[in-house]
Enzyme design. Structure first.
Site, short mmCIF file in Angstrom:
data_model
loop_
_atom_site.label_atom_id
_atom_site.label_comp_id
_atom_site.label_asym_id
_atom_site.label_seq_id
_atom_site.Cartn_x
_atom_site.Cartn_y
_atom_site.Cartn_z
N ASP A 16 0.83 -1.20 0.00
CA ASP A 16 0.00 0.00 0.00
C ASP A 16 0.87 1.25 0.00
O ASP A 16 2.07 1.18 0.27
CB ASP A 16 -1.00 0.01 1.15
CG ASP A 16 -0.36 -0.21 2.49
OD1 ASP A 16 -0.96 -0.89 3.32
OD2 ASP A 16 0.77 0.30 2.71
N ASP A 20 1.39 5.41 0.95
CA ASP A 20 1.04 6.59 1.72
C ASP A 20 1.63 7.80 1.00
O ASP A 20 2.72 7.71 0.42
CB ASP A 20 1.63 6.52 3.13
CG ASP A 20 1.07 5.34 3.91
OD1 ASP A 20 -0.16 5.22 3.97
OD2 ASP A 20 1.86 4.53 4.42
N ASP A 53 8.80 7.50 12.83
CA ASP A 53 9.45 6.65 13.83
C ASP A 53 10.91 6.28 13.50
O ASP A 53 11.83 6.68 14.20
CB ASP A 53 8.60 5.42 14.17
CG ASP A 53 8.02 4.70 12.95
OD1 ASP A 53 8.39 5.06 11.81
OD2 ASP A 53 7.21 3.78 13.14
#
Ligand code: ATP
Ligand code: MG
Length: 490
Positions: free
Chosen positions: A78, A80, A178
């Site tokens: 997927d 982003d 992160d």
């Protein structure tokens, strides 16, 4: 000493502000000749979203896991996209776009419908969050909704971020991601990668490195502990020692994370193609509780219970290993996987033991199974809101199992017509593969489900003969009580 340590962990006292504002990274633009990303790995919907935003005058990049995966030569599952457009501006540019999330507002741009639909997640660049300067509220997501109203950055007493909706420049957006390998931005138009934190170098070294001060970052969001396990398993990367060091001390902070978010993370750990490696990684990092860590709890009580139990019982171990390996294989083959199926597998032996115990105590089989299922739900799943369908599917898979033992009358015909037959059958086959039921039984159902009317009649005859032979061999009189009473099968 211990008090000081706990205070630091909870963000109290002087130590709370200690890490201070982190160094923002330095913008480095890396050309295709250096990063080597093959543009053919990009998905055309993601390209379309980036192009639409750019044409409207905004900055837009593919970001996060997709860039990391392309850098490693994999086709991302997927995509982003990160942009300087606000959620409202993004929504206005697409026909089907929905603003979702409260803690973290993003836009889902949707293409296609039904099973084939595709969602591109678009997030607006976030401002760097200074935990010390953010507004602090008592409590957590569950108790503080009204307090959160109208606020941008909010943290709780332990530094955990409850709301993160202040927009900022890309350099700040990068600093609040992160790991360095997750903070890469790819511009498909120029094919450059923008790298603020040495993510490309870390990807080459196969290293997971937390951006900023790791202790602060785990406190902001303890779920990063689970994410690092997932990425270490999925990518086969090492964890940088500095990133690893405060990890164990922060495990207790996961208790404040809403159960449903942790549950979703556990499912991601087990259902994205690297379940076996994830369990191995949890074990390696000492994050499994139960028998593995006497006196210490792991991060997922459900897994602890299941795995501790499996270690003491080879049949259970084999079944769980087979279920996890099967899930990994299905993901690798691009086949659908359902959390209900995997959870039904993980908890099956507990259901089975409870069922047998109740039957031995004189309870009729069908109610005994229902009671055993209820008990396992109470003990292991609890009340995770919005999980009605998941629970119903698990129940159906389990309740179907005794019906597979009955191969006469109208049972087979009605069973194969059930919408969840396939899941129930796959479950039966796993039981057969691991020696819990006869392989012939699973083969019979496979043939029956695929057979024509005529073949089905022949299979019913065959089952009758086999049953007679079995009874004969067992020395049982004709018409003896069936192993599975009719009431179970109805
Ligand atoms: P996957 O391959 O599992 O999708 P991913 O890195 O894309 O991995 P996502 O959960 O899809 O993970 O998140 C997309 C990006 O958003 C991450 O790469 C990271 O930059 C950022 N992100 C997501 N969750 C967090 C978090 N808890 N803390 C900081 N950054 C996060
Ligand atoms: Mg992703």
């Amino acid at each position: 000493m211990i008090k000081k340590f706990i205070d630091r962990l909870l963000g109290k006292g002087d130590a709370a502000a200690a890490p201070g504002r982190p160094k923002l990274g330095k913008r480095v633009e890396v050309p295709a000749s250096e990063h080597g990303i093959d543009p053919a790995l990009l998905d055309d919907k993601a390209l379309k979203v980036v192009a639409t935003l750019q044409e409207a005058g905004h900055q837009a990049y593919v970001v996060g896991g997709a860039v990391r995966d392309m850098l490693l030569g994999h086709r991302p599952k997927d995509f982003d996209v990160a942009t300087d457009a606000t959620p409202e501006q993004v929504k206005a540019l697409f026909r089907r776009a929905f603003i979702i999330g409260r803690r973290f507002r993003i836009v889902h741009v949707v293409y296609g419908r039904g099973r084939e639909h595709e969602v591109i997640e678009v997030s607006t660049f976030r401002a760097y969050l200074d935990a010390a300067a953010a507004e602090q509220v008592e409590g957590n997501e569950k108790t503080a909704k009204s307090e959160l109203q109208g606020k941008g950055h909010v943290v709780d007493a332990s530094g955990r971020v409850l709301r993160d909706n202040v927009w900022g420049p890309q350099v700040e957006d990068a600093a609040r991601r992160d790991f360095t390998v997750n903070a890469l931005y790819y511009d498909p138009k120029t094919q450059t990668v923008v790298d603020y934190h040495g993510g490309i170098a870390d990807a080459k070294k196969r290293l997971l490195r937390m951006i900023g001060d790791p202790l602060t970052r785990y406190r902001e969001d303890p779920v990063r502990i689970v994410r690092i396990v997932r990425f270490a398993a999925k990518l086969g990367f090492e964890i940088e020692p500095k990133t690893l060091k405060p990890l164990h001390a922060c495990v207790a902070l996961l208790e404040a994370v809403p159960v449903s978010r942790l549950f979703d993370e556990m499912i991601k750990l087990l259902q994205t193609g690297h379940a076996l490696k994830s369990i191995a990684q949890l074990r390696k990092l000492g994050l499994l509780g139960g028998a593995e860590r006497p006196g210490g709890a792991g991060i997922f009580p459900l897994l602890d219970a299941v795995l501790a139990d499996a270690q003491e019982n080879p049949a259970r171990e084999a079944f769980i290993q087979a279920a996890l390996a099967d899930t990994d294989r299905r993901v690798a083959e691009d086949k659908a996987v359902a959390p209900s199926f995997l959870l039904a597998c993980l908890l099956w032996h507990e259901v089975l033991a409870g069922w047998q115990r109740r039957k031995a105590g004189g309870a009729p089989p069908f109610p005994a199974l229902q009671e055993a299922v209820d008990a396992v739900f109470d003990a292991r799943i609890g009340d995770i809101s919005g999980r009605g369908k998941l629970g119903a599917d698990m129940r159906e898979i389990w309740m179907m199992q005794p019906r597979f033992e009955r191969r006469s009358g109208s049972t087979p015909a009605s069973l194969v017509e059930q919408p969840r037959f396939r899941a129930g059958f796959d479950f039966l086959r796993l039981r057969a593969d691991t020696g819990e039921v006869e392989v012939e039984l699973a083969e019979w159902w496979e043939d029956y489900s695929l057979g024509s009317d005529e073949e089905r009649r022949a299979l019913i005859d065959l089952a009758r003969e086999q049953e007679q032979q079995r009874r004969h061999a067992a020395g049982a009189p004709r018409g003896a009580v069936r192993r599975v009473p009719a009431q179970v099968a109805e």
